[in-house]
Design an enzyme around this catalytic site. Structure first.
Site, PDB file in Angstrom:
ATOM      1  N   PRO A  63      72.068 -13.168 -36.899  1.00 32.78           N
ATOM      2  CA  PRO A  63      71.741 -13.961 -35.702  1.00 32.78           C
ATOM      3  C   PRO A  63      72.813 -13.844 -34.623  1.00 32.78           C
ATOM      4  O   PRO A  63      72.492 -13.858 -33.433  1.00 32.78           O
ATOM      5  CB  PRO A  63      71.636 -15.383 -36.258  1.00 32.78           C
ATOM      6  CG  PRO A  63      71.203 -15.199 -37.673  1.00 32.78           C
ATOM      7  CD  PRO A  63      71.939 -13.964 -38.135  1.00 32.78           C
ATOM      8  N   TYR A  64      74.081 -13.762 -35.036  1.00 35.31           N
ATOM      9  CA  TYR A  64      75.143 -13.579 -34.044  1.00 35.31           C
ATOM     10  C   TYR A  64      74.925 -12.307 -33.241  1.00 35.31           C
ATOM     11  O   TYR A  64      74.924 -12.319 -32.003  1.00 35.31           O
ATOM     12  CB  TYR A  64      76.495 -13.535 -34.749  1.00 35.31           C
ATOM     13  CG  TYR A  64      77.639 -13.098 -33.867  1.00 35.31           C
ATOM     14  CD1 TYR A  64      77.953 -13.778 -32.700  1.00 35.31           C
ATOM     15  CD2 TYR A  64      78.429 -11.991 -34.198  1.00 35.31           C
ATOM     16  CE1 TYR A  64      79.008 -13.386 -31.889  1.00 35.31           C
ATOM     17  CE2 TYR A  64      79.488 -11.591 -33.407  1.00 35.31           C
ATOM     18  CZ  TYR A  64      79.771 -12.293 -32.250  1.00 35.31           C
ATOM     19  OH  TYR A  64      80.819 -11.890 -31.448  1.00 35.31           O
ATOM     20  N   ALA A  65      74.721 -11.201 -33.935  1.00 34.61           N
ATOM     21  CA  ALA A  65      74.505  -9.929 -33.244  1.00 34.61           C
ATOM     22  C   ALA A  65      73.262  -9.970 -32.378  1.00 34.61           C
ATOM     23  O   ALA A  65      73.254  -9.476 -31.245  1.00 34.61           O
ATOM     24  CB  ALA A  65      74.412  -8.803 -34.269  1.00 34.61           C
TER      25      ALA A  65
END
Length: 323
Positions: free
Chosen positions: A155-157
């Site tokens: 999710p960060y990426a």
């Protein structure tokens, strides 16, 4: 002496942000930092990060959250910046798997609000922080900026890649000048406690085993001073060209994580204990930056070797209450 700017730095109390703010002050610029002192890690560490800067008459701290549109607009109005360095973000690959919503809110919605404030004010130039994580599983190292980056693994990426796409849309529609800077595994003084350099040091000194996620795992470890060089270079580029482009900021020398552990162990004078674990589904085996574009555009040239960077890190960690 080059003309000084009024620079608004979002996330300017954090690891990279506080180092950027200090360098901007040293270069003669006026700096306004906007930061919410998020408790993702101890806010007291961030207070220490800004302690020296607060003594400067050219520095001002505004506490607020990029997710709060009114607070952000007030900061822009008060700072009246010539250029914005947008570093405020939720970081951390593994943590994003557990709490994806906060990553969407801060990295995508907060980033959108920064773009909107730039648009409202006639197109303020922005240096917009991103990450090597956007390359995901579909790119072959060394990563190039023209790789599609369509397969983020966390999710960060995904939140950072989505933010990059919104930047593209705003430049296309509103001619917002933006330099997107993709950071590669930054380490150094003021580093976050969840980062490898920090956690490995803590474990070695405590005699705890380090869990190595894959024997062949490699990262393009980049010392924070080199990243700051890149951010300031990108700032000059975006002011000069008023264009839009993406730049890798890394060292271009991927190193096995086991090698990092060996260097840390030697510098600390304590033998490291290592146990093997599996690489998580949210992480890639190897990262490496092709930095030719940044070098061509603004002379980016990383200078600090991993050996020298580890030495500087250990020297800082021995005296810092945060380490």
């Amino acid at each position: 002496m080059p003309m000084s700017d009024r620079v608004l730095v979002t996330g300017g109390a954090g690891f990279i942000g506080s180092n950027v703010a200090d360098r901007l002050l040293h270069a003669g610029h006026s700096v306004v930092v906007f930061d919410n002192f998020d408790p993702y890690y101890d806010p007291a560490q961030k207070r220490r990060n800004v302690g020296r800067a607060l003594e400067s008459p050219s520095y001002r701290l505004i506490e607020g959250d990029v997710r709060d549109r009114a607070s952000l607009a007030s900061a822009f109005e008060s700072a009246a910046p010539d250029v914005v360095v947008h570093l405020a973000a939720r970081a951390g690959v593994r943590a994003s798997v557990e709490d994806p919503l906060s990553y969407l809110e801060v990295n995508e919605l907060g980033g959108l609000f920064v773009l909107e404030e730039s648009r409202i004010r006639g197109g303020l130039p922005i240096v917009y922080a991103s990450t090597s994580s956007v390359y995901g599983g579909g790119s072959v190292p060394p990563f190039r900026e023209d790789d599609p980056a369509t397969t983020p693994l966390s999710p960060y990426a995904a939140s950072k890649r989505s933010a990059e796409l919104m930047v593209h849309a705003y430049h296309h529609l509103h001619r917002i000048p933006v330099a997107v800077a993709r950071f590669f595994t930054v380490y150094g003084p003021r580093g976050r406690p969840d980062m490898a350099m920090y956690s490995f040091t803590r474990d070695i000194l405590a005699g705890r085993p380090i869990r190595l996620h894959g024997e062949t795992t490699e990262r393009d470890f980049t010392y924070v001073d080199d990243i700051v060089d890149g951010v300031l270079g990108a700032m000059d580029w975006v002011k000069r060209t008023r264009g839009h482009d993406t730049f890798n900021l890394g060292r271009s020398e991927p190193v096995r994580v086991r090698r990092l552990i060996e260097l840390l162990s030697r510098e600390l004078g304590v033998e490291a204990k290592v146990v093997m674990g599996e690489l998580g589904a949210s992480e890639v085996v190897r990262t490496a930056a092709n930095v030719e574009k940044a070098h061509s555009a603004f002379g980016y040239r990383p200078r600090v070797s991993l050996e020298e960077g580890v030495r500087r890190w250990v020297e800082w960690s021995r005296t810092s209450p945060a380490a």
